[in-house]
Design an enzyme around this catalytic site. Sequence first.
Site, PDB file in Angstrom:
ATOM      1  N   LYS A 173       0.844  -1.198   0.000  1.00 16.78           N
ATOM      2  CA  LYS A 173       0.000   0.000   0.000  1.00 16.78           C
ATOM      3  C   LYS A 173       0.878   1.246   0.000  1.00 16.78           C
ATOM      4  CE  LYS A 173      -1.910   3.015   2.862  1.00 16.78           C
ATOM      5  NZ  LYS A 173      -2.097   4.050   1.879  1.00 16.78           N
ATOM      6  N   GLU A 248       9.466   2.197  10.946  1.00 17.42           N
ATOM      7  CA  GLU A 248      10.451   3.281  10.899  1.00 17.42           C
ATOM      8  C   GLU A 248       9.674   4.576  10.844  1.00 17.42           C
ATOM      9  OE1 GLU A 248      13.580   3.535  11.370  1.00 17.42           O
ATOM     10  OE2 GLU A 248      14.032   1.400  11.466  1.00 17.42           O
ATOM     11  N   CYS A 282      13.080  11.974   6.553  1.00 17.82           N
ATOM     12  CA  CYS A 282      13.140  11.548   7.961  1.00 17.82           C
ATOM     13  C   CYS A 282      14.517  11.855   8.521  1.00 17.82           C
ATOM     14  CB  CYS A 282      12.821  10.063   8.073  1.00 17.82           C
ATOM     15  SG  CYS A 282      13.808   9.050   6.985  1.00 17.82           S
TER      16      CYS A 282
HETATM   17  P1  NAD Z   1       1.800   8.639   7.538  1.00 21.90           P
HETATM   18  O1  NAD Z   1       2.012   7.938   8.833  1.00 21.90           O
HETATM   19  O2  NAD Z   1       0.725   9.646   7.469  1.00 21.90           O
HETATM   20  O3  NAD Z   1       1.484   7.568   6.401  1.00 21.90           O
HETATM   21  C1  NAD Z   1       2.352   6.488   6.130  1.00 21.90           C
HETATM   22  C2  NAD Z   1       1.548   5.378   5.465  1.00 21.90           C
HETATM   23  O4  NAD Z   1       0.637   4.829   6.415  1.00 21.90           O
HETATM   24  C3  NAD Z   1       0.706   5.850   4.287  1.00 21.90           C
HETATM   25  O5  NAD Z   1       0.717   4.875   3.283  1.00 21.90           O
HETATM   26  C4  NAD Z   1      -0.662   5.975   4.913  1.00 21.90           C
HETATM   27  O6  NAD Z   1      -1.727   5.891   3.981  1.00 21.90           O
HETATM   28  C5  NAD Z   1      -0.653   4.779   5.849  1.00 21.90           C
HETATM   29  N1  NAD Z   1      -1.670   4.817   6.907  1.00 21.90           N
HETATM   30  C6  NAD Z   1      -2.314   5.905   7.409  1.00 21.90           C
HETATM   31  N2  NAD Z   1      -3.195   5.522   8.375  1.00 21.90           N
HETATM   32  C7  NAD Z   1      -3.084   4.179   8.482  1.00 21.90           C
HETATM   33  C8  NAD Z   1      -3.725   3.203   9.296  1.00 21.90           C
HETATM   34  N3  NAD Z   1      -4.654   3.554  10.192  1.00 21.90           N
HETATM   35  N4  NAD Z   1      -3.371   1.913   9.166  1.00 21.90           N
HETATM   36  C9  NAD Z   1      -2.411   1.547   8.277  1.00 21.90           C
HETATM   37  N5  NAD Z   1      -1.787   2.419   7.452  1.00 21.90           N
HETATM   38  C10 NAD Z   1      -2.111   3.730   7.564  1.00 21.90           C
HETATM   39  O7  NAD Z   1       3.227   9.245   7.130  1.00 21.90           O
HETATM   40  P2  NAD Z   1       3.576  10.163   5.875  1.00 21.90           P
HETATM   41  O8  NAD Z   1       3.036  11.530   6.119  1.00 21.90           O
HETATM   42  O9  NAD Z   1       3.218   9.468   4.608  1.00 21.90           O
HETATM   43  O10 NAD Z   1       5.174  10.186   5.944  1.00 21.90           O
HETATM   44  C11 NAD Z   1       5.913  11.098   6.679  1.00 21.90           C
HETATM   45  C12 NAD Z   1       6.493  10.443   7.925  1.00 21.90           C
HETATM   46  O11 NAD Z   1       7.282   9.324   7.544  1.00 21.90           O
HETATM   47  C13 NAD Z   1       7.429  11.349   8.698  1.00 21.90           C
HETATM   48  O12 NAD Z   1       7.162  11.246  10.086  1.00 21.90           O
HETATM   49  C14 NAD Z   1       8.817  10.791   8.388  1.00 21.90           C
HETATM   50  O13 NAD Z   1       9.793  11.033   9.373  1.00 21.90           O
HETATM   51  C15 NAD Z   1       8.512   9.337   8.273  1.00 21.90           C
HETATM   52  N6  NAD Z   1       9.560   8.643   7.541  1.00 21.90           N
HETATM   53  C16 NAD Z   1      10.416   7.836   8.242  1.00 21.90           C
HETATM   54  C17 NAD Z   1      11.455   7.169   7.596  1.00 21.90           C
HETATM   55  C18 NAD Z   1      12.395   6.287   8.374  1.00 21.90           C
HETATM   56  O14 NAD Z   1      13.023   5.429   7.768  1.00 21.90           O
HETATM   57  N7  NAD Z   1      12.524   6.456   9.679  1.00 21.90           N
HETATM   58  C19 NAD Z   1      11.624   7.327   6.213  1.00 21.90           C
HETATM   59  C20 NAD Z   1      10.742   8.158   5.524  1.00 21.90           C
HETATM   60  C21 NAD Z   1       9.709   8.807   6.199  1.00 21.90           C
END
Ligand code: NAD
Length: 489
Positions: A173, A248, A282
Amino acid sequence: MHTGSYINGQWIHPQSERMVRNVNPADTEDVIAEFPSATAADVQRAIEAAQAAFPAWKSTPGPERGRVIWRAADIARQRADEIARMMTREEGKVLKEARGEVLKGISLLEFYAGEGFRLHGKTLPSEARDTFTYTIRRPLGVVGLISPWNFPWSIPIWKSAPAIVAGNTVVFKPAELTPATATLLTEIYEEAGLPPGVFNLVVGPGSVVGEAIVASPTVRAVSFTGSNAVGSALYVKAAARGAKVTCEMGGKNAAVVMPDADLDKAAVAIHGGAFGSTGQRCTATSRVIAMAPVKDALLERLVENAKKIKVGSGLEEGVDMGPAVDEKQWKTDLDYIALGQHEGARLVLGGKRPEHLSRGYFIEPTIFDQVSPAMRIFREEIFGPVLSVATANSLEEALRFANSVDYGLTASIFTQNIDWVMRFVEEVETGMVHVNEPTIGGEAQLPFGGTKATGVGEREMAEEGLNFFTELKTVFINYSGKAERLLIR
Ligand code: NAD
């Protein structure tokens, strides 16, 4: 390009009333495509397809599975420009960065293709006579991959390539903001020859598609990258039913600048870490902790460099920084800038939308000075081009400031002093440490991930990323001809 989901080797258009509208954040009038949202029933079909494909894929030899991934790398190389342009158009990062991300994804494909030859266990001596003991690695079965929008190409690869090479079948997804880049990856896997059901793409909201993946008892492991709010709730749900989980999540990465640092080089490195990808990494450098004697000279350089940044559409040559990914992130950035001023930090650069750019979610590179560790702009992930500068009087104090936040992804130190380097590497509470370079970066063969609130579960990329998608089986072969095992004499 397809605009649906990909289940069991077929592109399908879910009959959904909800559409995922894919808009260019640099120009909100540029609509890339509309993707129909999949439903929980579509997710169920994808899981069933993956389950049906598992036995044959599991018994395909590892090197053969790796060869399909190698073909995907070749196709991606041929389509690199198209992928980079799509990524820039739908996510906003500048073309140069998008091209870099495409190449990084190709390295990951190549690395994991080779791992198909090395899915090794261990042989260890048994305590019993005439007994041969060893371990083998087996795939888990159906695995769920959930990814964010900020690295829409490389993160799906660093999850899917090891999962596939290890012999699992996948339900993936992508983030709702970046389905087009995910679609290109899926097309490439299809063209490379992955059998139907081995890789399934399901486009839709987290609350429907993500939840259905996490809840399914058939999904043996969930690999998530995204925010802490979503990740920590997801972790609890998946772990409660006994699934393997890796999450992550966010970062609040600090660069410590010691008095002996080369300030010109430090300023260039911090600049790249803070404003590259519009701060939407991130691993972005969002905090500088400078020693008091060099703070002003460093700040001057940081401001001078940031003033030269050309903000605009990432598709235009010569542009250095693209927009925030969407209105929500743009407002978050502006809210944090207002908060920083309210908290008493000194805004020295930026802070608003550039006047000549009204059609996208643009924001100026922003720098705050006189930030204290108690302030929320120092502690919380902003995920925008906002850099906070704080001052410390010793390495110990800098470490205390750096470690005072919940997150623990990455950190940098700028110094020539080996004692300070070693102390910092030892004491800083992060999963990755950089010396005399920005907080950003990762390589296919090196483990990637964070500690504390940033990461839970196995590290990603490298052999560790592959380990997550396997489980160990320990084998005892008794060739003594006797029934009993005599372990301890
Ligand atoms: P997000 O948590 O809003 O979404 C991430 C994914 O989770 C998306 O595909 C989203 O549709 C899905 N999702 C949302 N609600 C869900 C649920 N209830 N159940 C299952 N899946 C669900 O994050 P984002 O805004 O897409 O990304 C930004 C974040 O990602 C930042 O906090 C960033 O630091 C983090 N990030 C971390 C790393 C790492 O390796 N540590 C790398 C890249 C990004």
